[in-house]
Design an enzyme around this catalytic site. Structure first.
Site, mmCIF file in Angstrom:
data_model
loop_
_atom_site.group_PDB
_atom_site.id
_atom_site.type_symbol
_atom_site.label_atom_id
_atom_site.label_comp_id
_atom_site.label_asym_id
_atom_site.label_seq_id
_atom_site.Cartn_x
_atom_site.Cartn_y
_atom_site.Cartn_z
ATOM 1 N N LYS A 34 28.312 38.278 61.892
ATOM 2 C CA LYS A 34 27.525 38.737 60.766
ATOM 3 C C LYS A 34 28.025 37.879 59.416
ATOM 4 O O LYS A 34 29.193 37.563 59.495
ATOM 5 C CB LYS A 34 27.874 40.282 60.761
ATOM 6 C CG LYS A 34 29.147 40.700 60.226
ATOM 7 C CD LYS A 34 29.375 41.999 59.915
ATOM 8 C CE LYS A 34 30.670 42.358 59.396
ATOM 9 N NZ LYS A 34 30.547 42.680 57.990
ATOM 10 N N LYS A 85 35.339 50.617 49.876
ATOM 11 C CA LYS A 85 36.560 49.649 49.424
ATOM 12 C C LYS A 85 37.404 50.445 48.299
ATOM 13 O O LYS A 85 37.001 51.281 47.734
ATOM 14 C CB LYS A 85 36.263 48.418 49.007
ATOM 15 C CG LYS A 85 35.822 47.365 50.151
ATOM 16 C CD LYS A 85 35.969 46.039 49.995
ATOM 17 C CE LYS A 85 35.468 45.232 50.954
ATOM 18 N NZ LYS A 85 36.656 45.204 52.029
ATOM 19 N N ASP A 132 27.624 44.755 53.800
ATOM 20 C CA ASP A 132 28.609 44.492 54.502
ATOM 21 C C ASP A 132 28.982 45.378 55.555
ATOM 22 O O ASP A 132 29.528 45.068 56.844
ATOM 23 C CB ASP A 132 29.882 44.463 53.594
ATOM 24 C CG ASP A 132 31.092 44.022 54.040
ATOM 25 O OD1 ASP A 132 31.144 42.933 54.891
ATOM 26 O OD2 ASP A 132 32.254 44.411 53.628
ATOM 27 N N HIS A 162 27.885 48.040 60.969
ATOM 28 C CA HIS A 162 28.885 48.976 61.537
ATOM 29 C C HIS A 162 28.458 50.361 61.683
ATOM 30 O O HIS A 162 28.363 51.190 62.492
ATOM 31 C CB HIS A 162 30.312 48.777 61.030
ATOM 32 C CG HIS A 162 30.963 47.602 60.807
ATOM 33 N ND1 HIS A 162 30.696 46.603 61.676
ATOM 34 C CD2 HIS A 162 31.782 46.878 59.720
ATOM 35 C CE1 HIS A 162 31.007 45.234 61.419
ATOM 36 N NE2 HIS A 162 31.811 45.840 60.430
ATOM 37 N N LYS A 182 35.226 47.480 70.028
ATOM 38 C CA LYS A 182 36.476 48.079 69.800
ATOM 39 C C LYS A 182 36.393 49.163 70.926
ATOM 40 O O LYS A 182 35.433 49.863 71.425
ATOM 41 C CB LYS A 182 36.581 48.867 68.542
ATOM 42 C CG LYS A 182 36.963 48.048 67.337
ATOM 43 C CD LYS A 182 37.052 48.890 65.975
ATOM 44 C CE LYS A 182 37.344 48.059 64.813
ATOM 45 N NZ LYS A 182 38.481 47.587 64.588
ATOM 46 N N GLU A 204 38.113 51.857 53.885
ATOM 47 C CA GLU A 204 39.055 50.626 53.519
ATOM 48 C C GLU A 204 39.856 51.059 52.415
ATOM 49 O O GLU A 204 39.367 51.531 51.354
ATOM 50 C CB GLU A 204 38.644 49.346 53.437
ATOM 51 C CG GLU A 204 37.669 49.136 54.866
ATOM 52 C CD GLU A 204 37.005 47.645 54.440
ATOM 53 O OE1 GLU A 204 37.480 46.639 54.893
ATOM 54 O OE2 GLU A 204 36.067 47.774 53.817
ATOM 55 N N HIS A 247 31.528 43.236 65.506
ATOM 56 C CA HIS A 247 32.830 43.367 66.141
ATOM 57 C C HIS A 247 33.454 44.843 66.373
ATOM 58 O O HIS A 247 34.139 45.295 67.394
ATOM 59 C CB HIS A 247 33.995 42.578 65.598
ATOM 60 C CG HIS A 247 34.653 43.394 64.162
ATOM 61 N ND1 HIS A 247 34.187 42.780 62.966
ATOM 62 C CD2 HIS A 247 35.383 44.244 63.902
ATOM 63 C CE1 HIS A 247 34.612 43.728 62.038
ATOM 64 N NE2 HIS A 247 35.448 44.325 62.466
#
Lengths: 279, 506
Positions: free
Chosen positions: B169, B357, B256, B261, B203, B237, B199
């Site tokens: 990505k 973030k 992002d 996700h 997980k 995050e 990704h």
């Protein structure tokens, strides 16, 4: 710290477990793990168990029969905490070592039943060769979901495979000796299709491993290759019709690893059962 | 060799081991290769899961020799791998390493890559099987894909084996560019050969979501609008943009995290049970959810940008003061939304999602909040202490599942308190969770695309994001609008408070 209780009761054992758990770590259990370890096998059993409760969080109940001692029940109760990788938290596993003295050595079923964790599978590792007619074996067969043995610990082979096979319809079995042969079985399977015409199998290793390998080939290939067996402590050489089989890569698994693998298996193993029957 | 043909294979727990192949990493001198890809390859080597005959060709612009690159990768493995370093394991990888320093558009460089591939085929028996890993910025993407396509059928390309292409990505920056990228890819590769990485899907705990839902009979009957009040998904995050300012300035939180996700977590939470666990069955169900997502109005979306603040007791600068960021930047570092899945199961059940973030802490959670008990007989005594049940899935950190239930406080009377029953994933299964990239690289080598996103999923994700971004063009928010170390702008709280609900307590 472990609590040692002499001539105690199961209620006292439960109380000690509760007290030991007060440390605050989270109890996580995936099974009850019963170990039947006569005194001659106790040290080996403890060695194998070292580190196992960390890999398989469980309540481990180690039963040592002491039929010649005056009747009673001794216990060592311990709750062991392990850090969880990548987390600030700890989990707890419980270990209860019970010495079954006098008549209690013949009644493990009634002692273990109150200590089982409800609804979780019960695995029993039986050290040494069982007395196939004994009440203690009968009780544990009735109680557990899976009985894990190591037929290379037995002296009465191949005769002992007869009564073992007689229990297949009552409880699922794992045999550490059978698990140990798996890399070699993969190596033999890779010889297909030539191995279809095998006449002679040479095995250098424990007798149980040799018998099981030969039984496996007989049951799968529907042939009766001759078995030539040379005794050795570990399984280290195989040859088919005189041609050596390439050894599997890597180090052989440890006793703890082999037992650990079997504690993740739940269903019956028809291939093993057929191999035992044909051994 | 099937078990039908070979009766000796029955019952053998043979590990899935990929066929011989060469892995070509474009962007081999980058951070992703060092921090994620090589540690993952090493972990696979430790577990004997790499192909028996295997080689890796690194391709990047950085001028260096194979020996220098190999030394850098060895250092990266020592620093980032989850296993202890073992020389003999590393030797199994190191023997098959090759490095080509080239510009991606350079014909000579591509000739050199092709020559190295042929050499690996001959020396290490990789049989013409190729896995191309695109660890490069999107701008370099098209050139490489076209080049690979052109060479694929030529003699130099060596087309005798299979080819798989792993794409990192971001997959495009809007629907049009993603569609163009797909067209480029599908000119030279079939959909089955393209592995688009998200990704998060690699997980263990995300996959455990499927196990939790579909392997437990107690959840599925109540996994619907009748029993669930709403769902909250948080991807937060505590770190800032770090060295990614260049990319982040043009992407923002919505491209992002939200586009990939977050929407994948929504899809996994809301999807119907697949008929099996094959790639297309799972992805068919996920794409149905993405298609059912109600196009949200402007009031259903909130964006924010962090200013200076305190994170874990340390003063941190605002986004606009970060290195490489435009001092007047209007890039959002936070996004929250109320989404609806318009289908029979989920109608009128809001999915509140947020990502950002420099939030108060790092966590990814999915919270399923159930309806309150219809008539608690002890309501007066319990008062506000009686909260609805919440099933909380911790994706990271502390992977596991918690169920919040009401329990009686010991003593006289009927006082109720909320307590958590915890299942700690790493507590029950003490094998060390594999990193997402281990699973995904292995799956790609095995040709299993279940945990990769399909073109139509990506398309649906961008369709939603394009609508939101188009709406955002019409106004100019006052940024920064939240302090670093908090849970985002006030408007995020207002978004959920309007419905009489609140974000979970942390």
């Amino acid at each position: 710290m472990a609590q040692t209780l002499t001539n105690t009761t199961l209620a006292a054992v439960e109380r000690a477990l509760n007290e030991e758990r007060d440390g605050g770590a989270q109890r996580t259990s995936v099974m009850t793990h019963v170990v039947w370890a006569p005194p001659a096998w106790l040290e080996a059993a403890e060695r194998t168990l070292a580190g196992l409760s960390e890999r398989h969080p469980s309540r481990t109940i180690l039963l040592t029969p002491a039929p010649r001692r005056k009747g009673g029940l001794d216990a060592v109760v311990d709750v062991r905490e392990f850090a969880v990788e990548g987390s600030s938290r700890c989990i707890a596993s419980e270990v209860v070592e019970l010495t079954l003295k006098g008549a209690r050595a013949k009644a493990p079923g009634s002692i273990v039943t109150p200590l089982l964790i409800t609804d979780l599978p019960v695995f029993c590792r039986w050290r040494g060769e069982p007395d196939w007619e004994s009440p203690e074996l009968e009780q544990l067969v009735t109680l557990v979901d899976r009985l894990v043995v190591d037929s290379s610990e037995w002296k009465g082979l191949p005769g002992a495979y007869g009564p073992l096979a007689g229990l297949f319809d009552r409880v699922a079995f794992s045999d550490i000796a059978w698990t140990r042969t798996e890399p070699w079985r993969a190596a033999l399977a890779a010889l297909w299709p030539d191995i279809r015409r095998i006449e002679r199998l040479e095995v250098t290793g424990p007798q149980a491993d040799a018998l099981l390998l030969a039984g496996w080939l007989r049951s799968r290939l529907r042939r009766r290759p001759e078995l030539v067996h040379r005794r050795a402590k570990t399984l280290r050489r195989l040859a088919v019709d005189g041609v050596p089989v390439e050894a599997p890569p890597g180090e052989p698994a440890t006793a703890s690893d082999l037992l650990s693998q079997q504690l993740d298996v739940f269903s019956r193993d028809p291939v093993y059962e057929a191999a035992v029957t044909a051994a | 060799m099937s078990t039908v043909q070979n009766p000796l294979l029955e019952g053998l727990k043979l590990r899935r081991r990929p066929e011989p192949c060469a892995l070509v990493i474009f962007g081999a001198s980058g951070d992703l290769t060092a921090r994620k890809l090589f540690p993952a390859l090493y972990a696979l080597a430790v577990r004997r899961l790499l192909p028996e005959r295997f080689g890796v060709i690194g391709v990047a612009r950085t001028e260096q020799t194979t020996e220098q690159w190999a030394a850098a990768m060895e250092a990266a493995v020592k620093e980032h791998a989850r296993d202890e370093f073992d020389d003999s394991v590393w030797a199994t990888i190191a023997g098959g390493l090759r490095y080509v320093a080239t510009d991606f558009a350079d014909d000579e460089g591509q000739d050199a890559v092709a020559a190295q591939l042929n050499e690996l085929d001959e020396e290490r028996g990789t049989e013409g099987n190729r896995v191309y890993y695109m660890a490069v910025p999107p701008a370099a993407f098209e050139t490489i894909v076209n080049e690979l396509g052109e060479r694929r059928d030529s003699a130099e390309g060596g087309a005798r084996g299979w080819t798989r292409l792993i794409v990192e990505k971001p997959f495009g920056r809007d629907r049009a560019s993603a569609q163009a990228l797909n067209e480029t890819l599908l000119c030279s590769f079939s959909e089955a050969e393209v592995f688009r990485i998200d990704h998060y899907l690699g997980k263990e705990t995300v996959q455990n979501m499927l196990a939790l839902r579909f392997a437990n009979g107690i959840f599925e009957p109540i996994w619907n609008r009748q029993f669930i009040d709403h769902v909250q998904i948080t991807v937060s995050e505590s770190i800032g943009v770090g060295g990614r300012a260049g990319f982040y300035e043009s992407a923002g939180a919505i491209r992002d995290i939200f586009q990939n996700h977050l929407l994948q977590l929504v899809a996994l939470t809301a999807m119907e049970p697949p008929i099996d666990f094959t790639a297309d069955s799972v992805r068919n169900e996920k794409v149905k959810v993405l298609r059912s997502l109600h196009t949200p109005g402007p009031k259903s979306f909130v964006r924010g940008q962090y200013g200076a603040g305190l994170v874990e007791g340390v003063e941190v600068p605002g986004y606009r003061e970060e290195e490489g960021v435009d001092p007047d930047s209007m890039t959002e570092t936070f996004v929250a939304a109320k989404l609806y899945v318009d289908n029979w199961r989920w109608a009128d059940t809001p999915f509140y999602v947020r990502a950002g973030k420099r939030l108060a802490r790092r966590e990814t959670t999915i919270a399923i909040q159930f309806q309150r008990a219809p008539h608690p007989p002890f309501a007066e005594i319990a008062g506000d202490g009686l909260r609805p049940n919440v099933l909380l899935i911790h994706v990271q950190p502390d992977e596991g599942v918690s169920l919040a239930i009401g329990a009686k406080v010991p003593g006289q009377g009927m006082s109720i308190r909320t307590v958590h029953m915890d299942f700690l994933y790493g507590g029950a299964f003490r094998t060390g969770l594999p990193e997402a990239y281990e699973r995904l690289i292995l799956d790609a080598m095995l040709g299993d695309a279940t945990l990769f996103t399909r073109a139509d999923e990506v398309d649906e994700q961008w369709a939603l994001v394009d609508t939101v971004i188009a709406a955002w063009q019409r106004d100019r928010p006052v940024f920064p609008n939240y302090e670093a170390g908090t849970w985002g702008p006030r408007s995020s709280d207002e978004l959920i408070h309007r419905d009489g609900r609140s974000w979970r307590r942390h």
